[in-house]
Motif scaffolding. Structure first.
Motif, mmCIF file in Angstrom:
data_model
loop_
_atom_site.group_PDB
_atom_site.id
_atom_site.type_symbol
_atom_site.label_atom_id
_atom_site.label_comp_id
_atom_site.label_asym_id
_atom_site.label_seq_id
_atom_site.Cartn_x
_atom_site.Cartn_y
_atom_site.Cartn_z
ATOM 1 N N TYR A 78 40.314 37.688 -20.340
ATOM 2 C CA TYR A 78 40.189 37.306 -21.915
ATOM 3 C C TYR A 78 39.481 36.308 -22.240
ATOM 4 O O TYR A 78 39.590 35.571 -21.350
ATOM 5 C CB TYR A 78 42.007 37.748 -22.158
ATOM 6 C CG TYR A 78 42.673 36.294 -21.545
ATOM 7 C CD1 TYR A 78 42.731 35.310 -23.052
ATOM 8 C CD2 TYR A 78 42.931 36.366 -20.124
ATOM 9 C CE1 TYR A 78 43.818 34.432 -22.499
ATOM 10 C CE2 TYR A 78 43.878 35.686 -20.136
ATOM 11 C CZ TYR A 78 44.074 34.985 -21.100
ATOM 12 O OH TYR A 78 45.018 33.834 -20.996
ATOM 13 N N GLY A 79 38.924 36.283 -23.577
ATOM 14 C CA GLY A 79 38.710 34.802 -23.748
ATOM 15 C C GLY A 79 38.564 34.896 -26.040
ATOM 16 O O GLY A 79 39.623 34.895 -25.742
ATOM 17 N N TYR A 80 38.072 33.659 -25.907
ATOM 18 C CA TYR A 80 38.012 33.406 -26.927
ATOM 19 C C TYR A 80 36.269 32.924 -27.741
ATOM 20 O O TYR A 80 35.797 31.799 -26.686
ATOM 21 C CB TYR A 80 38.939 32.615 -27.846
ATOM 22 C CG TYR A 80 38.910 31.204 -27.364
ATOM 23 C CD1 TYR A 80 38.057 30.159 -28.463
ATOM 24 C CD2 TYR A 80 39.410 30.857 -26.345
ATOM 25 C CE1 TYR A 80 38.229 29.152 -27.885
ATOM 26 C CE2 TYR A 80 39.230 29.353 -26.264
ATOM 27 C CZ TYR A 80 38.638 28.477 -26.903
ATOM 28 O OH TYR A 80 38.717 27.327 -26.741
ATOM 29 N N HIS A 81 36.725 33.400 -28.569
ATOM 30 C CA HIS A 81 35.063 32.969 -29.237
ATOM 31 C C HIS A 81 35.377 31.823 -31.054
ATOM 32 O O HIS A 81 36.324 32.582 -31.544
ATOM 33 C CB HIS A 81 33.598 33.330 -30.022
ATOM 34 C CG HIS A 81 32.866 33.313 -30.573
ATOM 35 N ND1 HIS A 81 31.691 32.206 -30.064
ATOM 36 C CD2 HIS A 81 32.423 33.278 -31.618
ATOM 37 C CE1 HIS A 81 31.084 32.234 -30.801
ATOM 38 N NE2 HIS A 81 31.560 32.354 -32.180
ATOM 39 N N ALA A 82 34.693 31.112 -30.514
ATOM 40 C CA ALA A 82 35.513 30.016 -32.101
ATOM 41 C C ALA A 82 33.667 29.637 -32.802
ATOM 42 O O ALA A 82 33.117 30.176 -32.438
ATOM 43 C CB ALA A 82 35.739 28.208 -31.500
ATOM 44 N N GLY A 83 34.574 30.407 -34.465
ATOM 45 C CA GLY A 83 33.631 30.665 -35.013
ATOM 46 C C GLY A 83 33.339 29.655 -36.099
ATOM 47 O O GLY A 83 31.769 29.993 -36.905
ATOM 48 N N ASP A 84 33.542 28.514 -35.824
ATOM 49 C CA ASP A 84 32.766 27.268 -36.168
ATOM 50 C C ASP A 84 31.589 27.041 -35.516
ATOM 51 O O ASP A 84 31.199 26.282 -34.363
ATOM 52 C CB ASP A 84 33.466 26.123 -36.539
ATOM 53 C CG ASP A 84 33.589 25.055 -37.465
ATOM 54 O OD1 ASP A 84 32.053 25.484 -37.892
ATOM 55 O OD2 ASP A 84 34.410 24.411 -37.764
ATOM 56 N N ASN A 85 30.759 27.011 -35.715
ATOM 57 C CA ASN A 85 29.126 27.222 -35.643
ATOM 58 C C ASN A 85 29.491 25.471 -35.199
ATOM 59 O O ASN A 85 28.285 24.778 -34.905
ATOM 60 C CB ASN A 85 27.678 26.822 -36.401
ATOM 61 C CG ASN A 85 27.346 28.826 -35.822
ATOM 62 O OD1 ASN A 85 28.905 29.365 -35.333
ATOM 63 N ND2 ASN A 85 27.543 29.777 -37.487
ATOM 64 N N SER A 86 29.896 24.632 -35.925
ATOM 65 C CA SER A 86 28.946 23.284 -35.497
ATOM 66 C C SER A 86 30.696 22.021 -35.932
ATOM 67 O O SER A 86 31.690 22.280 -36.695
ATOM 68 C CB SER A 86 28.559 22.692 -37.008
ATOM 69 O OG SER A 86 28.936 20.495 -36.766
ATOM 70 N N LEU A 87 31.172 21.584 -33.951
ATOM 71 C CA LEU A 87 32.578 20.866 -33.953
ATOM 72 C C LEU A 87 32.094 19.445 -34.481
ATOM 73 O O LEU A 87 31.079 18.738 -34.515
ATOM 74 C CB LEU A 87 32.717 21.806 -33.014
ATOM 75 C CG LEU A 87 33.302 23.165 -33.191
ATOM 76 C CD1 LEU A 87 33.519 23.217 -31.597
ATOM 77 C CD2 LEU A 87 34.182 23.805 -33.910
ATOM 78 N N ALA A 88 33.041 19.000 -33.818
ATOM 79 C CA ALA A 88 33.278 16.984 -33.981
ATOM 80 C C ALA A 88 31.752 16.876 -33.358
ATOM 81 O O ALA A 88 31.780 17.416 -32.038
ATOM 82 C CB ALA A 88 34.707 16.818 -33.980
ATOM 83 N N GLY A 89 32.010 15.897 -33.874
ATOM 84 C CA GLY A 89 29.897 15.583 -33.512
ATOM 85 C C GLY A 89 28.957 15.789 -33.405
ATOM 86 O O GLY A 89 27.390 15.422 -32.133
ATOM 87 N N GLY A 90 29.029 16.979 -33.866
ATOM 88 C CA GLY A 90 27.685 17.994 -34.007
ATOM 89 C C GLY A 90 27.652 19.091 -33.231
ATOM 90 O O GLY A 90 26.698 19.388 -32.772
ATOM 91 N N SER A 91 28.702 18.972 -32.082
ATOM 92 C CA SER A 91 28.493 20.487 -30.832
ATOM 93 C C SER A 91 28.546 21.811 -31.808
ATOM 94 O O SER A 91 28.659 21.404 -33.015
ATOM 95 C CB SER A 91 29.788 20.428 -30.326
ATOM 96 O OG SER A 91 29.812 21.191 -29.507
ATOM 97 N N THR A 92 27.310 22.332 -30.836
ATOM 98 C CA THR A 92 26.950 23.136 -31.751
ATOM 99 C C THR A 92 26.970 24.489 -30.590
ATOM 100 O O THR A 92 26.417 25.250 -30.174
ATOM 101 C CB THR A 92 26.057 23.565 -32.085
ATOM 102 O OG1 THR A 92 24.773 23.394 -31.195
ATOM 103 C CG2 THR A 92 25.264 22.994 -33.406
ATOM 104 N N ARG A 93 28.307 24.143 -29.297
ATOM 105 C CA ARG A 93 28.330 24.658 -27.940
ATOM 106 C C ARG A 93 28.825 26.208 -28.999
ATOM 107 O O ARG A 93 28.809 27.143 -27.615
ATOM 108 C CB ARG A 93 29.338 23.813 -27.219
ATOM 109 C CG ARG A 93 30.743 23.778 -28.011
ATOM 110 C CD ARG A 93 31.612 22.986 -27.014
ATOM 111 N NE ARG A 93 32.561 23.005 -27.385
ATOM 112 C CZ ARG A 93 33.455 21.658 -28.018
ATOM 113 N NH1 ARG A 93 32.545 20.560 -28.877
ATOM 114 N NH2 ARG A 93 35.089 21.575 -28.514
ATOM 115 N N PHE A 94 30.137 26.300 -30.039
ATOM 116 C CA PHE A 94 30.057 27.614 -30.069
ATOM 117 C C PHE A 94 28.980 28.502 -31.449
ATOM 118 O O PHE A 94 29.132 29.959 -31.263
ATOM 119 C CB PHE A 94 31.287 28.167 -30.401
ATOM 120 C CG PHE A 94 32.791 28.055 -29.662
ATOM 121 C CD1 PHE A 94 33.110 29.171 -28.327
ATOM 122 C CD2 PHE A 94 32.692 26.217 -29.598
ATOM 123 C CE1 PHE A 94 33.707 29.189 -27.912
ATOM 124 C CE2 PHE A 94 34.236 26.634 -28.088
ATOM 125 C CZ PHE A 94 34.240 28.009 -27.694
#
Length: 151
Positions: A78-94
Motif C-alpha cells: 500500500y502507499g499514496y500519491h500526493a496530488g499537489d504537483n508543486s511542493l515546498a521549494g518547488g519540488s515536483t517529485r509527485f
C-alpha cells in the motif's frame, strides 16, 4: 477511484487479488498566512489486521516517490500519491501521476501553497494491492494530517 471515502474513513473492503485498488480524499486549505502553508501526513501504525497480519508498504519514500510496484517477495503493498504537483521549494517529485510513496511514522509533505489561499484543494490518492498469499483480515491504520501555516 474504486472506493467511496468520507472525511474520516477510507473503507477499502474486500480487495481483489493482483489488482490495484484506489481511493482518494480531498484536502482543502484556507489561510491568510502571507507565506502560505504545508500539509504533512504520517501514520500511527502499519496497515495491520486484528490477527497481526500486515499489508506492507511499497518501498518508495515521500522524498523519492516512484512508479507503483509491489516489492518482490511481498504478498501485497500500500502507499499514496500526493496530488499537489508543486511542493515546498518547488519540488515536483509527485508531478507524474504514477508516483507513490509509503506512509511512515515520520511526516511527509503532501500539499503546499505559497501565499494566502481560499479553498485550495489537493487530493491524496491511496493505493492497495494484494496477492493470494496476503493473509486475510480487516487491516487498518490511522493517518494524521497536519496543516501548518507560515506567517
Amino acid at each position: 477511484t474504486d472506493v467511496v471515502t468520507t472525511a474520516s474513513s477510507v473503507p477499502f473492503s474486500a480487495l481483489p487479488f493482483a489488482t490495484a485498488t484506489n481511493a482518494a480524499q480531498r484536502l482543502t486549505v484556507t489561510t491568510n498566512a502571507d507565506n502560505g502553508y504545508q500539509v504533512f501526513v504520517y501514520q500511527t501504525q502499519g496497515f495491520v489486521s486484528s490477527t497481526g497480519a500486515e499489508i506492507l508498504p511499497i518501498a518508495a519514500t515521500n522524498s523519492a516517490p516512484a512508479a507503483w510496484v509491489v516489492p518482490g517477495g511481498q504478498p501485497g503493498a500500500y502507499g499514496y500519491h500526493a496530488g499537489d504537483n508543486s511542493l515546498a521549494g518547488g519540488s515536483t517529485r509527485f508531478s507524474a501521476n504514477n508516483t507513490y510513496a509509503k506512509f511512515e511514522q515520520t511526516v511527509g509533505e503532501v500539499a503546499y501553497g505559497a501565499g494566502q489561499v481560499t479553498n485550495d484543494a489537493n487530493d491524496v490518492v491511496y493505493r492497495v494491492e494484494v496477492g493470494n498469499q496476503q493473509a486475510a483480515g480487516q487491516d487498518q491504520t490511522s493517518l494524521v494530517y497536519l496543516a501548518v501555516a507560515t506567517y
